[in-house]
Scaffold this active site. Structure first.
Site, mmCIF file in Angstrom:
data_model
loop_
_atom_site.group_PDB
_atom_site.id
_atom_site.type_symbol
_atom_site.label_atom_id
_atom_site.label_comp_id
_atom_site.label_asym_id
_atom_site.label_seq_id
_atom_site.Cartn_x
_atom_site.Cartn_y
_atom_site.Cartn_z
ATOM 1 N N CYS A 66 61.134 53.209 36.729
ATOM 2 C CA CYS A 66 61.197 54.349 35.814
ATOM 3 C C CYS A 66 60.251 55.477 36.198
ATOM 4 O O CYS A 66 60.592 56.659 36.054
ATOM 5 C CB CYS A 66 60.941 53.876 34.390
ATOM 6 S SG CYS A 66 59.324 53.064 34.161
ATOM 7 N N HIS A 86 57.703 52.058 29.812
ATOM 8 C CA HIS A 86 58.760 52.906 30.381
ATOM 9 C C HIS A 86 58.237 54.332 30.509
ATOM 10 O O HIS A 86 57.222 54.710 29.890
ATOM 11 C CB HIS A 86 59.993 52.865 29.468
ATOM 12 C CG HIS A 86 61.230 53.440 30.078
ATOM 13 N ND1 HIS A 86 61.766 52.975 31.247
ATOM 14 C CD2 HIS A 86 62.055 54.458 29.670
ATOM 15 C CE1 HIS A 86 62.854 53.665 31.544
ATOM 16 N NE2 HIS A 86 63.046 54.581 30.608
ATOM 17 N N ASP A 95 66.547 60.563 30.111
ATOM 18 C CA ASP A 95 66.084 59.344 30.772
ATOM 19 C C ASP A 95 66.881 59.136 32.055
ATOM 20 O O ASP A 95 67.988 58.587 32.041
ATOM 21 C CB ASP A 95 66.248 58.143 29.848
ATOM 22 C CG ASP A 95 65.566 56.890 30.405
ATOM 23 O OD1 ASP A 95 65.079 56.944 31.546
ATOM 24 O OD2 ASP A 95 65.507 55.876 29.696
#
Length: 962
Positions: free
Chosen positions: A720, A764, A780
């Site tokens: 991430c 994250h 995202d």
């Protein structure tokens, strides 16, 4: 008509006072309570209140033992000067307490202690013998003070002083004395006269201390109970004459010389007469003559004692028996064992070595104690090593580790019983610090076990120390557990009702390192492997429906400053941007595990935080007080448009890129500048979607120069952080304001409690892009590469990136969730119990008024919870054996205690003389008691007779009072 009744004497008032150990124990309770208040250690409150209950109940135990204790003293004299004088003290009763006796001499103090077991067990009647130093001849008076104590030695009760003991100290014989003088005195000759001797019986006289047991007339003792001594004589002849003037020097030297001559003549069986200033011992022989001569010598020209010392004589500290140290080492080993799971291995090895050395010292006298300089060196070196490991000695990890080292070092130099008390207090303090690391049910049970073992070891400070065997440990530990059980109602009352402060008293670091998976900065490409940490970060319990997986973004630090390698937070104030709600609010409770950070992880967009917390201009919730222990907070979030009205300076800052970095990335995004803002976002996502990128936790290292280029056009592998960082750079290169947001994504739904479990491996990072008319929009990019990261979890995303749901749980995972649900209930009911929950509890009970009302409720609650313990302490101490119990009730009814060593027959004679109207009933009771105890066959008939005699005594006493 009944005779006169002797009124029952009024016993002196008994008052309990804390001992030195009791004061230190109370100070420890206060110290741990302050720590619990400051760091919100809910289970620490429980342990502190439990120890407080033990402290209170110990006072009752001391008073109970004092009321039941009977003490007798006897001196085994006379002895020669320089020979220790045995003083024997006999105690009956005490109900499992302890007795501390101090003998006060003119120039010295001797003390000792005795542990008394409950009735029916071995040791319920105890004997203590103390040796009194005798330096000079003459009369010696020993004053006795006695205190009844509880088994732990926390409280003492002054008992009525027994009558002082007085004895004579005979002179010690002179070593190498010359022979006695040959001068003699004559008798009547030819046996016409008689003198003391060993030939013929001359009569009986009362027993005197020092008489030979062979001369006692045991036939008269059996018949009358009175000690009588047989006297013998012999024909009077010639005897030596010993004169005071025959010995040279000062009075003590003369007495020593004459003592040597008396012993020499007595050994040869010769008669002698002794001429002293003001006293003449006529000629005679035998043991009685020797005793008379020695008594006279002890009193001859005794020099007046010098003035008493200006300072009060204090008894030296009692030495620490090896067996007592073994008990304490066992307790410390149990207490320090959990530290081995969290402290450096070398520290555990040092602690084990120190405890092992102390154990060897108890086993072999050849093992020398460690020198003081070595202990000091170990303490300094250990502190320096811990400071190098943790960066401080004030943090939670370093502080508790250093405390464990100090406790182990203390065992190496312990030599007195007061050192054992210090070790007990250190062990209890170490036990309380365990709640800094965990407040689960297992930790609670282990802390109670550690406290019980430490308190059990503390009972060996007084009296004779039993060997550490399984039966002894079981019996003593059982007595401690019963004491803790009696303290439990008080503990629960204080835990529920004592007001909890809202904030800390001071702020100190309690972490040696951060425990969270988040950081205030990220540098994508600096690591080749990201470990998965399954530890729980927090739990979220929603008041309504649980949000869908795509909405479970838990906002943490927002990173806006980028230098080409690292994204960092921006410190400083900024105007608050706008927040425009677009949906219904969601209320939820977060149970945060210790992290050492001030972040409150909240869903977007948080609109209400607990009192004292804040919301930053980047919509992050935080608290000035770092989350050092498990904490429960209530938050309210609401879907909203964030920052449609944003500070232009911030937007310009969030569009900056370092010069001369990532030319290929800039070239890729330059054409997008002609697109609409939303289209630029889609263009960036499409590039990731179609560029052959993969999601992995083991990406290759990236170069420091042009790192984003290396990722987008080279490795195309990452997690991430890689995707959030690269996408933010792309958006800034396309002319948009963008930033990286870190936090957590997802959460495992526990069906047993309908709450989410968010773990450290769920950490994250995503991107926020500012779009005109929409404000800050969450994007995202990881969801484009691995949709399972949003829809499922990390493990599913690694194996099935396109999965829409997590894989089915195994049986072991379902069991783990069930255990976690129990843990969550424990947290909500016990660990997170605070002032707010106290107020809510009172409100459910219909009580209002807050903390002031709680203080008014504490006092009656204490009275109610202490009532069973008070009844237990006031209850008369009665033996377990039926005949002994009835005889005990008889003595209490008569109003006079039985003296230690006094037979029932002698007791009846004494009380019959004092209360003649009870004589017949008392004789019947004594006969029935002896039949029940010693006669063969079942004692049922004798017990009935004893009950009838007791009833008669009660009736006679009642009529006499009227």
């Amino acid at each position: 008509m009944a005779g006169p009744v002797t009124p029952r004497p009024t016993p002196p008032a008994l008052r309990a006072w804390p001992t030195g150990f009791g004061v230190a124990f109370l100070a420890l309770i206060v110290l741990t309570l302050i720590g619990c208040v400051n760091y919100a250690l809910s289970l620490g409150y429980g342990l502190t209140f439990l120890l407080g209950g033990v402290w209170v109940l110990a006072a009752g135990q001391a008073l109970r033992g004092a009321r039941d204790l009977r003490l007798g003293a006897q001196v085994s004299g006379p002895v020669a000067a320089g020979t220790p004088l045995p003083v024997t003290l006999r105690a009956q009763g005490g109900r499992g307490g302890a007795l501390r006796v101090t003998l006060h001499l003119p120039y010295d103090v001797v003390s000792g202690s005795l542990t008394l077991e409950p009735p029916g067990e071995a040791g319920s009647e105890g004997t203590l013998q103390l040796l009194v130093p005798t330096d000079v001849r003459g009369p010696l008076t020993v004053r006795i003070t006695a205190h009844a104590l509880d088994r732990l030695g926390l409280w003492r009760v002054r008992l009525p002083d027994p009558a002082p003991l007085t004895t004579l100290i005979h002179p010690a014989p002179e070593d190498g004395a010359p022979p006695p003088p040959a001068r003699s005195v004559s008798g009547s000759g030819d046996g016409a006269g008689r003198a003391p001797g060993d030939e013929e019986f001359a009569g009986l006289r009362p027993y005197q201390p020092g008489d030979s047991p062979r001369q006692v007339s045991w036939r008269h003792v059996a018949r009358t109970g009175q000690l009588l001594t047989r006297e013998t004589d012999a024909a009077q002849g010639r005897a030596r004459r010993l004169d005071w003037q025959d010995a040279p020097g000062p009075p003590d030297a003369r007495a020593a010389r004459l003592r040597a001559w008396v012993d020499a003549l007595h050994a040869r069986g010769e008669g002698y007469a002794l001429h002293l200033p003001g006293e003449l011992i006529p000629a005679g022989a035998g043991e009685a003559q020797r005793l008379a001569a020695l008594n006279a010598l002890a009193l001859a020209e005794v020099e007046p004692p010098p003035a008493p010392p200006a300072r009060r004589v204090v008894a030296p500290p009692d030495p620490l028996p090896g067996a007592a140290l073994v008990w304490t080492l066992l307790a410390l080993a149990v207490t320090l064992a959990p530290g081995a799971l969290r402290q450096p291995w070398w520290l555990s090895a040092v602690i084990a070595a120190l405890l092992g050395h102390a154990l060897l010292r108890t086993r072999s006298p050849h093992v020398a104690p460690l020198p003081t300089w070595l202990l000091a060196l170990l303490a300094v070196a250990g502190g320096a090593a811990l400071n190098a490991t943790y960066g401080t000695l004030l943090g939670r990890d370093a502080g508790t580790a250093f405390l464990a080292l100090l406790a182990a070092l203390k065992t190496a130099e312990s030599h007195a019983r007061r050192d054992q008390a210090v070790l007990t207090l250190l062990g209890l303090f170490v036990t309380s610090t365990g709640f800094f690391f965990s407040q689960g049910p297992g930790t609670a049970l282990y802390s109670v076990l550690s406290a019980a073992v430490l308190l059990t070891a503390a009972t060996t400070r007084l009296g004779r120390v039993p060997p550490l065997t399984r039966p002894t440990l079981t019996r003593r530990l059982g007595a401690t557990v019963r004491l803790l059980a009696l303290a439990t109602p008080l503990t629960l009352a204080l835990f529920v009702l004592l007001p909890r402060p809202d904030g800390p008293l001071w702020q100190l670091p309690v972490q040696g390192q951060n425990l969270t998976g988040l950081s205030t900065e990220i540098s994508a490409g600096s690591f080749t492997h990201l470990a998965q940490n399954p530890a729980v970060a927090f739990r979220a319990d929603f008041r309504g429906a649980v949000p869908a997986p795509a909405e479970r973004y838990w906002r943490g630090p927002v990173l806006e400053a980028f230098d080409g390698l690292t994204w960092r937070q921006v410190r400083g104030g900024a105007p608050t941007p706008s927040v425009e709600a677009t949906g219904a609010p969601v209320t939820y409770d977060l149970t945060l595990e210790p992290s050492g950070t001030p972040w409150l992880l909240a869903l977007d967009a948080v609109v209400r935080v607990p009192e004292g917390a804040f919301i930053t201009s980047s919509f992050q919730a935080f608290t000035p007080r770092p989350v050092a222990t498990r904490r429960r907070v209530t938050l309210v979030s609401q879907p909203a448009l964030l920052g449609r009205q944003e500070n232009p300076d911030r937007l310009r800052f969030d569009a900056l890129l370092p010069q001369g970095q990532n030319p290929r990335t800039l070239e890729l995004a330059r054409p997008w500048q002609a697109l609409a803002p939303a289209a630029r976002v889609q263009a960036g996502l499409n590039h990731l979607r179609r560029g052959g990128f993969t999601y992995t936790l083991s990406p290759p290292l990236l170069p420091e120069q042009n790192r984003t280029d290396a990722f987008l056009f080279g490795s195309r592998q990452g997690f991430c952080e890689h995707y959030a960082s690269a996408f933010a750079v792309l958006m800034r290169a396309s002319g948009l304001s963008a930033r990286v947001v870190t936090g957590y994504l997802g959460g495992e739904l526990n069906p047993d409690g309908n709450y989410l479990i968010v773990r450290q491996q769920d950490a994250h990072a995503w991107t926020e892009v500012w779009l005109p008319g929409q404000g800050w929009v969450r994007v995202d990019p990881t969801a484009v590469i691995a949709p399972a990261r949003v829809n499922a979890d990390v493990r599913t995303a690694l194996t099935q990136p396109a999965a829409s749901a997590a894989r089915p749980r195994s049986g072991l995972e379902r069991l783990r969730l069930r255990l976690d649900s129990w843990q969550n209930r424990w947290n909500s009911v016990v660990v997170e119990y605070d002032g707010e929950q106290q107020t809510a509890l009172l409100a459910r009970l219909g009580v209002t008024g807050g903390a002031q009302t709680l203080w008014w409720l504490v006092l009656p609650a204490l009275l109610v919870t202490l009532l069973p313990a008070y009844v237990w302490t006031r209850r008369a101490a009665r033996p377990a054996e039926p005949a002994q119990r009835l005889w005990h009730d008889l003595t209490r009814t008569v109003g006079a205690e039985q003296h230690p060593g006094e037979t029932p027959g002698r007791y009846v004679q004494r009380q019959s003389a004092a209360q003649p109207h009870l004589a017949a009933a008392l004789r019947d009771a004594a006969h029935a008691y002896q039949q029940a105890r010693y006669a063969p066959g079942p004692p049922d008939a004798a017990l009935r007779d004893l009950r009838a005699a007791l009833k008669t005594v009660r009736s006679l006493r009642h009529r006499a009072r009227r």
